[in-house]
Structures are given as C-alpha cells and as structure tokens.
Motif scaffolding. Sequence first.
Motif, PDB file in Angstrom:
ATOM      1  N   VAL A  69       0.834  -1.207   0.000  1.00 40.04           N
ATOM      2  CA  VAL A  69       0.000   0.000   0.000  1.00 40.04           C
ATOM      3  C   VAL A  69       0.870   1.260   0.000  1.00 40.04           C
ATOM      4  CG1 VAL A  69      -1.635   1.352   1.357  1.00 40.04           C
ATOM      5  CG2 VAL A  69      -1.985  -1.111   1.076  1.00 40.04           C
ATOM      6  N   GLU A  70       1.943   1.229   0.782  1.00 43.01           N
ATOM      7  CA  GLU A  70       2.789   2.410   0.912  1.00 43.01           C
ATOM      8  C   GLU A  70       3.786   2.554  -0.233  1.00 43.01           C
ATOM      9  OE1 GLU A  70       4.533   1.939   4.738  1.00 43.01           O
ATOM     10  OE2 GLU A  70       2.633   2.253   5.819  1.00 43.01           O
ATOM     11  N   GLY A  71       3.874   1.537  -1.102  1.00 42.32           N
ATOM     12  CA  GLY A  71       4.728   1.627  -2.277  1.00 42.32           C
ATOM     13  C   GLY A  71       6.195   1.398  -2.034  1.00 42.32           C
ATOM     14  N   ASP A  72       6.569   0.861  -0.868  1.00 42.85           N
ATOM     15  CA  ASP A  72       7.985   0.590  -0.603  1.00 42.85           C
ATOM     16  C   ASP A  72       8.222  -0.908  -0.394  1.00 42.85           C
ATOM     17  OD1 ASP A  72       6.694   0.297   1.779  1.00 42.85           O
ATOM     18  OD2 ASP A  72       8.120   1.476   2.958  1.00 42.85           O
ATOM     19  N   CYS A  73       7.534  -1.728  -1.181  1.00 36.87           N
ATOM     20  CA  CYS A  73       7.613  -3.183  -1.060  1.00 36.87           C
ATOM     21  C   CYS A  73       8.820  -3.700  -1.850  1.00 36.87           C
ATOM     22  CB  CYS A  73       6.328  -3.812  -1.599  1.00 36.87           C
ATOM     23  SG  CYS A  73       6.274  -5.608  -1.470  1.00 36.87           S
ATOM     24  N   PRO A  74       9.811  -4.293  -1.187  1.00 37.24           N
ATOM     25  CA  PRO A  74      10.953  -4.855  -1.928  1.00 37.24           C
ATOM     26  C   PRO A  74      10.487  -5.926  -2.907  1.00 37.24           C
ATOM     27  CG  PRO A  74      11.374  -4.839   0.446  1.00 37.24           C
ATOM     28  CD  PRO A  74       9.927  -4.527   0.268  1.00 37.24           C
ATOM     29  N   GLU A  75      11.217  -6.083  -4.005  1.00 36.89           N
ATOM     30  CA  GLU A  75      10.846  -7.083  -5.008  1.00 36.89           C
ATOM     31  C   GLU A  75      10.769  -8.480  -4.409  1.00 36.89           C
ATOM     32  OE1 GLU A  75      11.552 -10.403  -7.488  1.00 36.89           O
ATOM     33  OE2 GLU A  75      13.137  -9.527  -6.245  1.00 36.89           O
ATOM     34  N   TRP A  76      11.659  -8.782  -3.471  1.00 40.45           N
ATOM     35  CA  TRP A  76      11.706 -10.145  -2.944  1.00 40.45           C
ATOM     36  C   TRP A  76      10.527 -10.475  -2.037  1.00 40.45           C
ATOM     37  CZ3 TRP A  76      12.122 -10.397   2.360  1.00 40.45           C
ATOM     38  CH2 TRP A  76      12.718  -9.323   3.023  1.00 40.45           C
ATOM     39  N   PHE A  77       9.750  -9.474  -1.614  1.00 36.18           N
ATOM     40  CA  PHE A  77       8.529  -9.752  -0.841  1.00 36.18           C
ATOM     41  C   PHE A  77       7.585 -10.666  -1.633  1.00 36.18           C
ATOM     42  CE2 PHE A  77       7.653  -6.525   2.780  1.00 36.18           C
ATOM     43  CZ  PHE A  77       8.899  -6.785   3.317  1.00 36.18           C
ATOM     44  N   HIS A  78       7.632 -10.559  -2.957  1.00 38.40           N
ATOM     45  CA  HIS A  78       6.730 -11.346  -3.797  1.00 38.40           C
ATOM     46  C   HIS A  78       7.170 -12.810  -3.909  1.00 38.40           C
ATOM     47  CE1 HIS A  78       4.728  -7.638  -4.893  1.00 38.40           C
ATOM     48  NE2 HIS A  78       5.887  -7.115  -5.272  1.00 38.40           N
ATOM     49  N   ARG A  79       8.317 -13.146  -3.333  1.00 42.49           N
ATOM     50  CA  ARG A  79       8.815 -14.532  -3.395  1.00 42.49           C
ATOM     51  C   ARG A  79       8.797 -15.212  -2.031  1.00 42.49           C
ATOM     52  NH1 ARG A  79      14.045 -13.989  -4.566  1.00 42.49           N
ATOM     53  NH2 ARG A  79      14.165 -11.767  -5.026  1.00 42.49           N
ATOM     54  N   THR A  80       8.079 -14.614  -1.094  1.00 40.83           N
ATOM     55  CA  THR A  80       8.032 -15.200   0.246  1.00 40.83           C
ATOM     56  C   THR A  80       7.059 -16.365   0.320  1.00 40.83           C
ATOM     57  OG1 THR A  80       6.423 -13.476   0.816  1.00 40.83           O
ATOM     58  CG2 THR A  80       8.712 -13.104   1.467  1.00 40.83           C
ATOM     59  N   ASP A  81       7.326 -17.278   1.244  1.00 36.51           N
ATOM     60  CA  ASP A  81       6.451 -18.422   1.489  1.00 36.51           C
ATOM     61  C   ASP A  81       5.920 -18.334   2.927  1.00 36.51           C
ATOM     62  OD1 ASP A  81       8.398 -19.435   3.278  1.00 36.51           O
ATOM     63  OD2 ASP A  81       9.374 -20.603   1.699  1.00 36.51           O
ATOM     64  N   PRO A  82       5.085 -19.254   3.365  1.00 38.76           N
ATOM     65  CA  PRO A  82       4.517 -19.152   4.719  1.00 38.76           C
ATOM     66  C   PRO A  82       5.562 -19.043   5.824  1.00 38.76           C
ATOM     67  CG  PRO A  82       3.287 -20.766   3.447  1.00 38.76           C
ATOM     68  CD  PRO A  82       4.463 -20.361   2.603  1.00 38.76           C
ATOM     69  N   LEU A  83       6.674 -19.764   5.687  1.00 38.81           N
ATOM     70  CA  LEU A  83       7.720 -19.700   6.712  1.00 38.81           C
ATOM     71  C   LEU A  83       8.337 -18.306   6.780  1.00 38.81           C
ATOM     72  CD1 LEU A  83       9.005 -21.755   8.699  1.00 38.81           C
ATOM     73  CD2 LEU A  83      10.842 -22.050   7.028  1.00 38.81           C
ATOM     74  N   ASP A  84       8.491 -17.684   5.626  1.00 37.73           N
ATOM     75  CA  ASP A  84       9.041 -16.330   5.588  1.00 37.73           C
ATOM     76  C   ASP A  84       8.137 -15.336   6.309  1.00 37.73           C
ATOM     77  OD1 ASP A  84      11.229 -17.128   4.026  1.00 37.73           O
ATOM     78  OD2 ASP A  84      10.091 -16.885   2.172  1.00 37.73           O
ATOM     79  N   LEU A  85       6.828 -15.525   6.175  1.00 38.90           N
ATOM     80  CA  LEU A  85       5.900 -14.591   6.822  1.00 38.90           C
ATOM     81  C   LEU A  85       6.021 -14.637   8.339  1.00 38.90           C
ATOM     82  CD1 LEU A  85       4.794 -14.263   3.976  1.00 38.90           C
ATOM     83  CD2 LEU A  85       2.489 -14.323   4.932  1.00 38.90           C
ATOM     84  N   LEU A  86       6.378 -15.801   8.875  1.00 34.94           N
ATOM     85  CA  LEU A  86       6.593 -15.885  10.325  1.00 34.94           C
ATOM     86  C   LEU A  86       7.704 -14.934  10.748  1.00 34.94           C
ATOM     87  CD1 LEU A  86       6.437 -19.740  11.021  1.00 34.94           C
ATOM     88  CD2 LEU A  86       4.657 -18.043  11.458  1.00 34.94           C
TER      89      LEU A  86
END
Length: 578
Positions: A69-86
Amino acid sequence: MTKGGRDKRSKPKKKRARRRGDSASNESFDGQLAAERALRGLLATNPPGRLTLAGAYAAGYVAIGLAQVEGDCPEWFHRTDPLDLLLLGMTFPQTFRDEYEFGNCRAAWTDLLRQTPHWKDVERFVSEAVQLSKERDLPIDSPKALLLLAGRLEAAGLDQHDLPRSLHPATAFSEPRFICGPRQDFTPPSPSTEALRRAEQFFADLKTGLAEGRTCADGLSNGLFLLEHFGLPVHTDSAALLVALYVGLVASDDEPPDELYDRATAWALGLREDSPIAQVTDTIMISAVQELSPRATVSRLFMIPDFTRPVNEGDRRWHSAPGTGFTPLAFEFGHREVRTRSGRTIKMDAVTAASLRSGYDKFEEEFGRPPGPGEFFEGADLETALIKMKDVLEAIGIHPAWVHAFFKKKLPLPNIDGSAMSTKDHRQWEKAVANYLRRHPEEEPPDHEHEISKLRRAATIMTIWQAITDPNVARALIATFDSDPSSDSSPSTKAVAELARGWSADLLRSFKSVPAMRERALDLARHWGGEHLEERISACAEVRKKQAQSIDPAVLFVLASAAVAMQAVDLHRSDERV
C-alpha cells in the motif's frame, strides 16, 4: 422474434447460470472473508512483544500488505512463502538490507526454534500449509493460499503458546554471523611444508578436469576449473576462490553469472557457527581481505581437516533467500510433495535418485549426450513414451477405463500407494473414468484397490529388474532396507519389501532346493554388498519355513532379485496385501 418472446425464453436460463456461478464464487469468497476475520482477531490478541506463531504469521501477512500500500515493497517480498511470513511478523517493523540477509536470518531463526518445545508448533504450521495446498489445489506461496492459511491457524492450536523474548530475532541475534561475518578472534591456520606442496599440486591438477565433488577440495577444484574455462583469473585473484567453492558445491546451472559473488558471500555468511566448513569459508574470506594469493590461501585450507572431508547436504543447500526454507522443512516433517508457484517439488529418496541416475547414464551411453528438455531416458518423445506405457498397462490387465483416463485424457496415474497427485487430479480422474463407463455400459466399474494392486506389482517387478541391471539401484535399496524403514522410504521401496515378504516362503524354498537360484543369490550378494551380505544370504539355509517372514527385508530383496532373474517364482503370485 419479438423482444418479449426472446426475454421469456432466455431469461430463466441466464438466472440459473448466474446462481450456479454465484454459489461457487460465494463459497470461495466466504473462505476469504473468514480468513480476513481470523487475521483481525490474531492481530488483536497478539500485541507487539507477545506473539504466538499464529500471531507472527498474521503480523507478517499484514507487513507485506502495508508495504504494498505504501509503495515501498521490496521485489523479494513477492517470493516469500509461509515460513518467511513468520519471520517478517517477528521482526516487524524492522527491515532487512536485502533478501540475502533476510534468508540467512530466517534459516538461523528456524534453527533456533528447532531446539525448543515450539518446534512442534512449527511442524503443525508447515503441515497445515501443505494440507491447505492439497485441498484447495493451490501453490503454498500463492496470495490466496497465504490468506486462507491465516484462517486455519487458530483451529490448529497455533495461537496458544507465546514465543518468549529469547526467541525474538532482535534479542537472539545481537551480532550474528550472517551480518558480522567471521568471528573477530578467528585466525586462519599457518601452512606447513606439506600443505604448501599440496596447494601447488592442487592448482597443477586443475587442467585434468572435474573431480568427484564430495569434499570442499573437490568442489573448489571443480569451481576453479569451470571459472578458468570462462576466462576468469583463478590463479591470481583470490576473490575467485569463494565463488568457485560456491559454484562447485551449491550453485544451480541457471544462476545468473553476475550474481555469483553476492550469492557466494551470502551462502558463506549463512553457514551455521558449528558448520564443519565454516572454517574453510572464513579462511577464504579473511585471506582475500589480506590479499593473499590463491595458492597461499589454498595452502591454509589444506591445514583444515574438513577441507578434504565430505560436505553434508545441509551445507550444500542454498537457503539465503526468500522462498527457500519451506520445502526442505516440509520434507523433513515427512511430506513427500510441495507445490509452489515455481512448480511441484517431490522428495527424492536414495532409490529414486539411483534409478534416475541409471536412466540418465544409459541415455548418455546410447546417444553420446545427456537427455535434453522433453526427452525421456529411453530416447522417446512424450507421445511415444505414452504409447509404450499404454501397452504396458494393457499387458498387465489394467481396466480399460483407467487406460482411457491415462492415455486419452493425459491424466497422471494414481500413485502405487493409491493416492492421487492432487485433489484436482483425483477429481479429473474420477470424471474421466465415469465418462468412459457411461459410453461403455457393458464394462464393470473398476475396483480401485484391485487396479492399484496390479499397478504396484508391475512397478515393483520393474524396480527389481532395474536393480538386477544396475548395482547402484540395488545398493540403494539394500541401504534403505538396512536403515530405519520409516526414515526415507518411498512407496516403490515399500512395495518391493512387501512383495518380497509375500513371496518369502517360496523364496526360501527355492533358495534351499534350487542350486542355480542359490548360486545366483550369493553372486548378487557378493556383487552388491560384499562378504557381509553374502554371509547373511548363506544364513538362510538354516531358516525354517515358518520363520520365512522374519527374514530381514534386505536379504528377502536379494532372494527376490535372484528369483526374478531365474524366473524361479510365478511373478503373478503375491500376498493379498501387495
């Protein structure tokens, strides 16, 4: 036709179609609404500093949403999996310098959890994600799956145990290796005269080609050989050593060359403090800072015993990025398949790996090159391979409806343990079989268990034949049977053990009464396992008929292989359990 007439005849149909569509979409929409409610509830009951595993996941999910939403999302955020979200939830609102620091932090944090009672919760979390993926036929890292997973965590009991402050990354990792690098007090060893001689020989041997690749020394040699082939100054630039070691031990074939240095550094920094090869990588990195020559650095490495010892699989795995931690963990917890947006990954046991290597080697021997994309080990294209498989299915008496589903509809056969690859595959298979039966009312419906039994028996005989023709497959099976049977046994390996167990009385009788079969079994044992295995086979002469089923699986497998090779048993007979 008048407008009024057209409305009367077409409107009801449109309404019915719309209701059907709305029903299906509403069910999916309701699931997402429930997950969103669960997210809000978890955030309300997990204030900062007091997080459960479920709360950490909810915080990580929201952290990605806020960044978008804030427009500062790193590109690699789109490659995260459930473990990464923890981890994102545990560290929010802190940020990471790059994806490599994040991946190494996640690996270190999961290793930390492994030593605590919370590891059971991690296992339950991973299992929930895998089960959701199967039930919904979704990649585990798809946006929809990541949302829906939040709605399952409370029911799984993952909101019950607060993670203590000592397990929060900010507390646990004050000066971590993956950020600070080698310890300040680490001093590379000084080389002996013998180490200097071995270093000279090491570089002289680079011209001879690739080494076996099991040790750091092999990996470094292979990497330097490849880098020199592409024109890099490996004899003068010590910075090439870390890249070469990474290329020789870890890197995949499709990694961008311009990223190799950064990835090699991230991999080295991400090694555990107690990793056997951490001293090797630290010596390389410190020697590069000291501007030592490659030969001087390698002479230091020959003073480290682990430089010439086999490298464990964990240290050869790339984990220093998002999306690399979930699948290995799922395999560790006993799941055999994980589906991500990159595709399906299936856990490969030692026997399957040996079988694939056997086919690969035979292809290379016959065609003078490795198999390319879309090619099968026997050199056939997809359509030819399907026709061959169809002929096999018909020869072993598989029901015509199953042959139709496999060959005409191009659907994957059920696994030999009776399961389907996915819920979607199961639905499509059942639909194809039902359609065939409607068009062929004279056919009796197939009995699922009976058809699976035929598939399993045929696949098992094929595995035994492959073992007879390739000692590496046979040795992999024997090693699996001699280890903990529940450790890493695939359905095909279990099927071999079950079939041999079902034949045990006949095998024992043939071993005792047919000299040629006995000699064949002893010969196979010598070839596959040396004197020790031969002695185990010889001991069968003292086993009574009533004790046949107590013979250990490895020995029964050797007897079954001899029997198949000699055709000493009726291959169509088997225990009903097989």
